[in-house]
Design an enzyme around this catalytic site. Structure first.
Site, PDB file in Angstrom:
ATOM      1  N   ASP A   1       0.863  -1.183   0.000  1.00 32.88           N
ATOM      2  CA  ASP A   1       0.000   0.000   0.000  1.00 32.88           C
ATOM      3  C   ASP A   1       0.900   1.233   0.000  1.00 32.88           C
ATOM      4  O   ASP A   1       2.028   1.198   0.488  1.00 32.88           O
ATOM      5  CB  ASP A   1      -0.968  -0.024   1.185  1.00 32.88           C
ATOM      6  CG  ASP A   1      -2.140   0.939   0.976  1.00 32.88           C
ATOM      7  OD1 ASP A   1      -2.181   1.625  -0.066  1.00 32.88           O
ATOM      8  OD2 ASP A   1      -3.013   1.012   1.866  1.00 32.88           O
TER       9      ASP A   1
ATOM     10  N   ASP B   1      -7.703  -7.162   1.359  1.00 29.53           N
ATOM     11  CA  ASP B   1      -6.725  -7.262   2.441  1.00 29.53           C
ATOM     12  C   ASP B   1      -7.406  -6.754   3.697  1.00 29.53           C
ATOM     13  O   ASP B   1      -8.304  -5.909   3.617  1.00 29.53           O
ATOM     14  CB  ASP B   1      -5.490  -6.375   2.186  1.00 29.53           C
ATOM     15  CG  ASP B   1      -5.782  -4.920   2.510  1.00 29.53           C
ATOM     16  OD1 ASP B   1      -6.413  -4.238   1.682  1.00 29.53           O
ATOM     17  OD2 ASP B   1      -5.414  -4.462   3.612  1.00 29.53           O
TER      18      ASP B   1
HETATM   19  N1  GUN Z   1      -6.634   0.904   2.853  1.00 28.28           N
HETATM   20  C1  GUN Z   1      -7.952   0.928   3.152  1.00 28.28           C
HETATM   21  N2  GUN Z   1      -8.567   1.935   2.493  1.00 28.28           N
HETATM   22  C2  GUN Z   1      -7.618   2.561   1.758  1.00 28.28           C
HETATM   23  C3  GUN Z   1      -7.636   3.690   0.849  1.00 28.28           C
HETATM   24  O1  GUN Z   1      -8.667   4.315   0.587  1.00 28.28           O
HETATM   25  N3  GUN Z   1      -6.431   4.028   0.285  1.00 28.28           N
HETATM   26  C4  GUN Z   1      -5.270   3.350   0.553  1.00 28.28           C
HETATM   27  N4  GUN Z   1      -4.146   3.731  -0.052  1.00 28.28           N
HETATM   28  N5  GUN Z   1      -5.237   2.290   1.382  1.00 28.28           N
HETATM   29  C5  GUN Z   1      -6.394   1.912   1.976  1.00 28.28           C
END
Ligand code: GUN
Length: 373
Positions: A92, A267
């Site tokens: 992420d 996830d």
């Molecule tokens: N993890 C859960 N929601 C989000 C989101 O909206 N953006 C990002 N980058 N990670 C997340």
């Protein structure tokens, strides 16, 4: 861009099952990615995660850039080598954690300036730096664009501005990523609960062109019904032939309902976090091993799940471990929960392949309501 081949083997209603083929191995979809925030799926060995049925893990830019540092991970051979996981890893981009965890932060067109929640040190995360960390330094197989996870609730004007910023950051992420032979980049749809904003976001991202598309900004307090209705209005605007990933979701019932709407990847920290808090997941909802009712219950957590944690230990033993605050309680429950989640994904894949997903969904819902209702 050389996208990973995504082979859809069967479609049943909106639900699909297939394989995302990466240079580090196949990802069977719908897929659940256990979260390995700090280069570890908490309380589990990589081999256990693999044996539990996970094809891919999630890692976090934000945590790894602060500790041990992305340049250090690179010097130590990249994230896969460092943590001894040779399957694919999705990272992420960091925007979400900057909002949920950092101290003071300042947003600008350029990126987010923030103070570390660990030692107060100052950092700047831009779309370009996020891509450098994910793709060049950590070596992620799938990188995510930098975005702003719009908080909930959010007025329409603010949601529109936030979504537009994420579109611009998506373009810069895409530009910084360039062309890569064995790595992919996903865009993230934002737009809060507003159908037209979700549509605009999806269309703009497709114009930029990504290897896959995530739905972000959900599971932020909007509730189950609202999450389902946002998926209902968003999914028709995403390409059929690329993977679709619902970020940060969720409970087993959320996974079933999102798969029914065409989501391919998930996830969530839920299986590991709740395992450390004495909870076990099942088709009937979560149950807490601390409860007195398990003190002399010799049955296993779930005989039907092919995992030692689910099969071989009694609830009475787990009740004791959890009450005594023993590490092994957290370890066995985290292991079981990941195996249960992966087993649920396998059952959904089989149901879709065999054209009986609606029956599976109805039966799952009735169990869930029986257990939690
Ligand atoms: N993890 C859960 N929601 C989000 C989101 O909206 N953006 C990002 N980058 N990670 C997340």
């Amino acid at each position: 861009m050389a996208s990973f081949p995504f082979e859809i083997a069967a479609v049943d209603g909106q639900a699909r099952t297939g394989t995302l083929k990466t240079s580090r191995g196949d990802i069977r979809t719908p897929a659940f990615m256990p979260v390995g925030t700090a280069a570890t799926v908490k309380a589990l060995y990589p081999d256990q995660v693999r044996q539990a049925g996970a094809d891919i893990l999630l890692g976090n830019t934000y945590h790894l850039m602060l500790r041990p540092g992305a340049e250090r991970v690179k010097r130590l051979g990249g994230l896969h080598h460092f943590m001894r996981w040779n399957g694919p890893i999705l990272t992420d981009s960091g925007g979400f954690q900057v909002w949920s965890l950092a101290g003071l932060r300042k947003m600008s067109e350029e990126g987010v300036a923030f103070k570390s929640h660990i030692d107060g040190s100052k950092h700047m995360l831009t779309p370009e730096r996020s891509i450098e960390i994910q793709a060049d330094l950590l070596g992620a197989d799938i990188s995510m664009q930098l975005d702003e996870c719009t908080p909930f609730p959010c007025e329409r004007d603010a949601a529109a501005k936030s979504m537009e910023l994420s579109i611009r950051w998506g373009r810069r992420s895409r530009q910084a990523f360039g062309e890569r032979a064995t790595q992919n980049l996903f865009g993230i749809v934002q737009g809060s609960v507003y159908p037209d904003l979700r549509q605009q976001s999806a269309e703009a991202l497709m114009e930029t062109g990504f290897d896959g598309y995530a739905v972000g900004g959900l599971a932020v307090g909007e509730g189950f019904e609202m999450m389902c209705s946002v998926l209902d209005v968003t999914m028709p605007h995403l390409p059929q032939d690329r993977p679709r990933y619902l970020m940060g979701v969720g409970r087993p019932i959320d996974l079933v309902e999102a798969v029914a709407r065409g989501i391919d990847m998930f996830d969530c920290v839920m299986p590991t976090r709740s395992g450390r808090h004495g909870q076990a997941w099942s088709d009937y909802g979560p149950f807490n091993l601390k409860n007195a009712q398990y003190a002399e219950d010799e049955s296993p957590l779930n005989e039907a799940v092919d995992c030692p944690a689910s099969r071989d230990y009694s609830k009475a033993y787990l009740h004791h471990l959890v009450r005594a605050g023993e590490y092994l309680g957290s370890m066995i429950l985290s292991w079981h929960n990941v195996a249960y989640y992966e087993d649920l994904m396998a059952r959904m894949r089989a149901a879709i392949s065999e054209g009986r997903f609606e029956a599976f969904r109805a039966e799952f819902l009735s169990r869930w309501e029986e257990g939690t209702g």
